[in-house]
Design a protein around this motif. Structure first.
Motif, PDB file in Angstrom:
ATOM      1  N   ALA A 134       0.834  -1.203   0.000  1.00  0.00           N
ATOM      2  CA  ALA A 134       0.000   0.000   0.000  1.00  0.00           C
ATOM      3  C   ALA A 134       0.868   1.252   0.000  1.00  0.00           C
ATOM      4  CB  ALA A 134      -0.919  -0.005   1.219  1.00  0.00           C
ATOM      5  N   ASP A 135       0.237   2.386  -0.238  1.00  0.00           N
ATOM      6  CA  ASP A 135       0.899   3.676  -0.105  1.00  0.00           C
ATOM      7  C   ASP A 135       0.925   4.015   1.382  1.00  0.00           C
ATOM      8  OD1 ASP A 135       1.855   6.247  -0.176  1.00  0.00           O
ATOM      9  OD2 ASP A 135       0.092   7.103  -1.176  1.00  0.00           O
ATOM     10  N   LEU A 136       2.086   3.960   2.000  1.00  0.00           N
ATOM     11  CA  LEU A 136       2.213   4.144   3.444  1.00  0.00           C
ATOM     12  C   LEU A 136       2.463   5.596   3.838  1.00  0.00           C
ATOM     13  CD1 LEU A 136       4.467   1.029   4.198  1.00  0.00           C
ATOM     14  CD2 LEU A 136       1.978   1.198   4.404  1.00  0.00           C
ATOM     15  N   LYS A 137       2.629   6.475   2.870  1.00  0.00           N
ATOM     16  CA  LYS A 137       2.911   7.874   3.193  1.00  0.00           C
ATOM     17  C   LYS A 137       1.718   8.487   3.937  1.00  0.00           C
ATOM     18  CE  LYS A 137       6.082   8.639  -0.668  1.00  0.00           C
ATOM     19  NZ  LYS A 137       6.341   9.355  -1.939  1.00  0.00           N
ATOM     20  N   GLY A 138       2.024   9.195   5.009  1.00  0.00           N
ATOM     21  CA  GLY A 138       0.972   9.844   5.773  1.00  0.00           C
ATOM     22  C   GLY A 138       0.326   8.967   6.819  1.00  0.00           C
ATOM     23  N   TRP A 139       0.824   7.745   6.992  1.00  0.00           N
ATOM     24  CA  TRP A 139       0.264   6.878   8.033  1.00  0.00           C
ATOM     25  C   TRP A 139       0.516   7.476   9.422  1.00  0.00           C
ATOM     26  CZ3 TRP A 139      -0.322   0.982   8.231  1.00  0.00           C
ATOM     27  CH2 TRP A 139      -1.019   0.519   7.117  1.00  0.00           C
ATOM     28  N   PRO A 140      -0.309   7.126  10.411  1.00  0.00           N
ATOM     29  CA  PRO A 140      -0.154   7.667  11.761  1.00  0.00           C
ATOM     30  C   PRO A 140       1.145   7.189  12.413  1.00  0.00           C
ATOM     31  CG  PRO A 140      -2.330   6.647  11.463  1.00  0.00           C
ATOM     32  CD  PRO A 140      -1.492   6.239  10.298  1.00  0.00           C
ATOM     33  N   PRO A 141       1.612   7.908  13.437  1.00  0.00           N
ATOM     34  CA  PRO A 141       2.735   7.423  14.244  1.00  0.00           C
ATOM     35  C   PRO A 141       2.440   6.000  14.718  1.00  0.00           C
ATOM     36  CG  PRO A 141       2.172   9.654  14.877  1.00  0.00           C
ATOM     37  CD  PRO A 141       1.110   9.207  13.922  1.00  0.00           C
ATOM     38  N   SER A 142       3.459   5.132  14.626  1.00  0.00           N
ATOM     39  CA  SER A 142       3.228   3.705  14.870  1.00  0.00           C
ATOM     40  C   SER A 142       4.277   3.127  15.807  1.00  0.00           C
ATOM     41  CB  SER A 142       3.269   2.931  13.540  1.00  0.00           C
ATOM     42  OG  SER A 142       2.262   3.394  12.648  1.00  0.00           O
ATOM     43  N   LEU A 143       3.801   2.324  16.736  1.00  0.00           N
ATOM     44  CA  LEU A 143       4.685   1.562  17.616  1.00  0.00           C
ATOM     45  C   LEU A 143       4.591   0.095  17.226  1.00  0.00           C
ATOM     46  CD1 LEU A 143       6.505   1.218  20.146  1.00  0.00           C
ATOM     47  CD2 LEU A 143       4.403   1.006  21.486  1.00  0.00           C
ATOM     48  N   LEU A 144       5.739  -0.511  16.921  1.00  0.00           N
ATOM     49  CA  LEU A 144       5.796  -1.940  16.578  1.00  0.00           C
ATOM     50  C   LEU A 144       6.635  -2.657  17.621  1.00  0.00           C
ATOM     51  CD1 LEU A 144       5.903  -0.145  13.730  1.00  0.00           C
ATOM     52  CD2 LEU A 144       5.768  -2.429  12.751  1.00  0.00           C
ATOM     53  N   VAL A 145       6.157  -3.814  18.070  1.00  0.00           N
ATOM     54  CA  VAL A 145       6.846  -4.569  19.110  1.00  0.00           C
ATOM     55  C   VAL A 145       6.994  -6.018  18.657  1.00  0.00           C
ATOM     56  CG1 VAL A 145       6.838  -5.292  21.531  1.00  0.00           C
ATOM     57  CG2 VAL A 145       5.857  -3.080  20.897  1.00  0.00           C
ATOM     58  N   THR A 146       8.175  -6.587  18.902  1.00  0.00           N
ATOM     59  CA  THR A 146       8.423  -7.994  18.606  1.00  0.00           C
ATOM     60  C   THR A 146       9.503  -8.491  19.557  1.00  0.00           C
ATOM     61  OG1 THR A 146       8.971  -9.578  16.844  1.00  0.00           O
ATOM     62  CG2 THR A 146      10.100  -7.442  16.780  1.00  0.00           C
ATOM     63  N   SER A 147      10.011  -9.678  19.313  1.00  0.00           N
ATOM     64  CA  SER A 147      11.037 -10.263  20.180  1.00  0.00           C
ATOM     65  C   SER A 147      11.892 -11.222  19.363  1.00  0.00           C
ATOM     66  CB  SER A 147      10.391 -10.989  21.369  1.00  0.00           C
ATOM     67  OG  SER A 147       9.254 -11.734  20.966  1.00  0.00           O
ATOM     68  N   THR A 148      13.041 -11.597  19.907  1.00  0.00           N
ATOM     69  CA  THR A 148      14.035 -12.304  19.098  1.00  0.00           C
ATOM     70  C   THR A 148      13.675 -13.758  18.805  1.00  0.00           C
ATOM     71  OG1 THR A 148      15.337 -12.842  21.077  1.00  0.00           O
ATOM     72  CG2 THR A 148      15.926 -10.822  19.875  1.00  0.00           C
ATOM     73  N   ARG A 149      12.638 -14.309  19.468  1.00  0.00           N
ATOM     74  CA  ARG A 149      12.175 -15.654  19.133  1.00  0.00           C
ATOM     75  C   ARG A 149      10.727 -15.645  18.644  1.00  0.00           C
ATOM     76  NH1 ARG A 149      14.921 -19.210  24.105  1.00  0.00           N
ATOM     77  NH2 ARG A 149      16.982 -18.254  23.915  1.00  0.00           N
ATOM     78  N   ASP A 150      10.315 -14.498  18.131  1.00  0.00           N
ATOM     79  CA  ASP A 150       8.960 -14.335  17.619  1.00  0.00           C
ATOM     80  C   ASP A 150       8.898 -14.821  16.181  1.00  0.00           C
ATOM     81  OD1 ASP A 150       6.417 -13.497  16.917  1.00  0.00           O
ATOM     82  OD2 ASP A 150       6.899 -11.347  16.972  1.00  0.00           O
ATOM     83  N   LEU A 151       7.936 -15.683  15.864  1.00  0.00           N
ATOM     84  CA  LEU A 151       7.842 -16.150  14.483  1.00  0.00           C
ATOM     85  C   LEU A 151       7.523 -15.011  13.516  1.00  0.00           C
ATOM     86  CD1 LEU A 151       4.558 -18.200  13.808  1.00  0.00           C
ATOM     87  CD2 LEU A 151       4.758 -16.461  15.565  1.00  0.00           C
ATOM     88  N   LEU A 152       7.053 -13.867  14.027  1.00  0.00           N
ATOM     89  CA  LEU A 152       6.810 -12.702  13.177  1.00  0.00           C
ATOM     90  C   LEU A 152       7.870 -11.610  13.367  1.00  0.00           C
ATOM     91  CD1 LEU A 152       2.911 -12.332  13.290  1.00  0.00           C
ATOM     92  CD2 LEU A 152       4.349 -13.510  11.610  1.00  0.00           C
ATOM     93  N   LEU A 153       9.033 -11.992  13.864  1.00  0.00           N
ATOM     94  CA  LEU A 153      10.140 -11.034  14.022  1.00  0.00           C
ATOM     95  C   LEU A 153      10.500 -10.391  12.684  1.00  0.00           C
ATOM     96  CD1 LEU A 153      12.611  -9.714  15.419  1.00  0.00           C
ATOM     97  CD2 LEU A 153      13.841 -11.869  15.060  1.00  0.00           C
ATOM     98  N   SER A 154      10.698 -11.207  11.661  1.00  0.00           N
ATOM     99  CA  SER A 154      11.062 -10.672  10.342  1.00  0.00           C
ATOM    100  C   SER A 154       9.956  -9.780   9.806  1.00  0.00           C
ATOM    101  CB  SER A 154      11.321 -11.809   9.356  1.00  0.00           C
ATOM    102  OG  SER A 154      12.444 -12.565   9.733  1.00  0.00           O
ATOM    103  N   ASP A 155       8.715 -10.247   9.901  1.00  0.00           N
ATOM    104  CA  ASP A 155       7.586  -9.513   9.348  1.00  0.00           C
ATOM    105  C   ASP A 155       7.450  -8.139  10.005  1.00  0.00           C
ATOM    106  OD1 ASP A 155       5.777 -11.936   7.913  1.00  0.00           O
ATOM    107  OD2 ASP A 155       7.050 -12.551   9.574  1.00  0.00           O
ATOM    108  N   THR A 156       7.561  -8.111  11.333  1.00  0.00           N
ATOM    109  CA  THR A 156       7.433  -6.850  12.064  1.00  0.00           C
ATOM    110  C   THR A 156       8.566  -5.900  11.685  1.00  0.00           C
ATOM    111  OG1 THR A 156       6.410  -8.057  13.900  1.00  0.00           O
ATOM    112  CG2 THR A 156       7.174  -5.829  14.355  1.00  0.00           C
ATOM    113  N   SER A 157       9.780  -6.432  11.603  1.00  0.00           N
ATOM    114  CA  SER A 157      10.945  -5.600  11.272  1.00  0.00           C
ATOM    115  C   SER A 157      10.849  -5.062   9.852  1.00  0.00           C
ATOM    116  CB  SER A 157      12.229  -6.416  11.446  1.00  0.00           C
ATOM    117  OG  SER A 157      12.341  -6.905  12.765  1.00  0.00           O
ATOM    118  N   LEU A 158      10.416  -5.902   8.920  1.00  0.00           N
ATOM    119  CA  LEU A 158      10.308  -5.472   7.528  1.00  0.00           C
ATOM    120  C   LEU A 158       9.246  -4.386   7.366  1.00  0.00           C
ATOM    121  CD1 LEU A 158      10.596  -8.932   5.741  1.00  0.00           C
ATOM    122  CD2 LEU A 158      12.208  -7.032   5.540  1.00  0.00           C
ATOM    123  N   PHE A 159       8.139  -4.517   8.094  1.00  0.00           N
ATOM    124  CA  PHE A 159       7.099  -3.501   7.968  1.00  0.00           C
ATOM    125  C   PHE A 159       7.544  -2.191   8.612  1.00  0.00           C
ATOM    126  CE2 PHE A 159       2.548  -2.018   8.808  1.00  0.00           C
ATOM    127  CZ  PHE A 159       2.392  -1.561   7.508  1.00  0.00           C
TER     128      PHE A 159
END
Length: 227
Positions: free
Chosen positions: A172-197
């Motif tokens: 999607a066009d992410l420009k202008g999205w609201p301030p965002s907090l992302l949280v993950t952990s080093t053994r999270d199966l969505l670690l890569s996904d969260t970091s990439l987003f």
């Protein structure tokens, strides 16, 4: 749309015009956290929380959950200014938070004031590195070759194109999205996904913060027995 409205025992004057929408986790097929996430956050933030019981897959695939959440958001817009509304969730709820934001922008509706995406993914088109290494509780995951160019069948995505910019906001066009907090952990199966987003949001100029905790599994904050 069924909701739980969780009101703190004490709401400071500065928070009386604020509200948080909570989207529970559970793989889009169950409710694994609307109260264990909504109640503590309402108490800690001293802000009213509306937990949404969105329709679940496989009976109700995408976009049912998005439609339900947008309906709740539009109802809250009658009482709250958009910049005073926050949306947050864990796992499926985090994914849904991004999808709803993408849909709001696509529809020309005002965006919320802040997002919390805790262990999220924004791309259903291919498996990430961490999903091939970790399981829900950390190690071990399935160490086997997966063709990254062949998306796996997903009952939530259903027949939707996995690169649809609403189901997968990475496109999607992410420009202008609201301030965002992302949280993950080093053994999270969505670690890569969260970091990439987070990287994609940052590249789009979004005020996005990423917190990565050490040696903890997927959605570890749901484990209220942890110290």
């Amino acid at each position: 749309v069924k909701t739980d409205i969780i009101t703190p025992l004490d709401v400071p004057a500065a928070n009386k015009d604020r509200v948080l929408i909570n989207l529970h986790g559970g793989g889009f097929n169950s409710d694994s956290g609307s109260l264990i996430e909504g109640v503590p956050i309402a108490n800690l933030a001293k802000i009213k929380v509306v937990s949404v019981y969105y329709r679940l897959a496989p009976e109700n695939p995408f976009p049912a959950a998005v439609d339900d959440t947008v309906a709740v958001y539009k109802e809250l817009l009658k009482t709250y200014k958009p910049q005073k509304i926050g949306i947050f969730g864990t796992s499926a709820g985090a994914i849904l938070t991004g999808e709803v934001t993408s849909q709001l922008k696509k529809s020309g509706l005002p965006l919320p004031g802040a997002l919390g995406m805790f262990s999220t993914s924004a791309d259903f088109s291919r498996p990430s590195d961490s999903r091939q290494i970790f399981a829900l509780e950390g190690l071990p995951g399935r160490i086997e070759p997966v063709d990254p160019n062949k998306p796996q069948a997903n009952p939530y995505v259903g027949s939707t194109d996995p690169k649809d910019p609403v189901v997968s906001p990475m496109f999607a066009d992410l420009k202008g999205w609201p301030p965002s907090l992302l949280v993950t952990s080093t053994r999270d199966l969505l670690l890569s996904d969260t970091s990439l987003f987070h990287l994609a949001l940052t590249k789009a100029g979004v005020d996005a913060q990423l917190l990565v905790y050490e040696a903890l599994p997927h959605a570890f904050w749901y484990h209220y027995d942890l110290p």
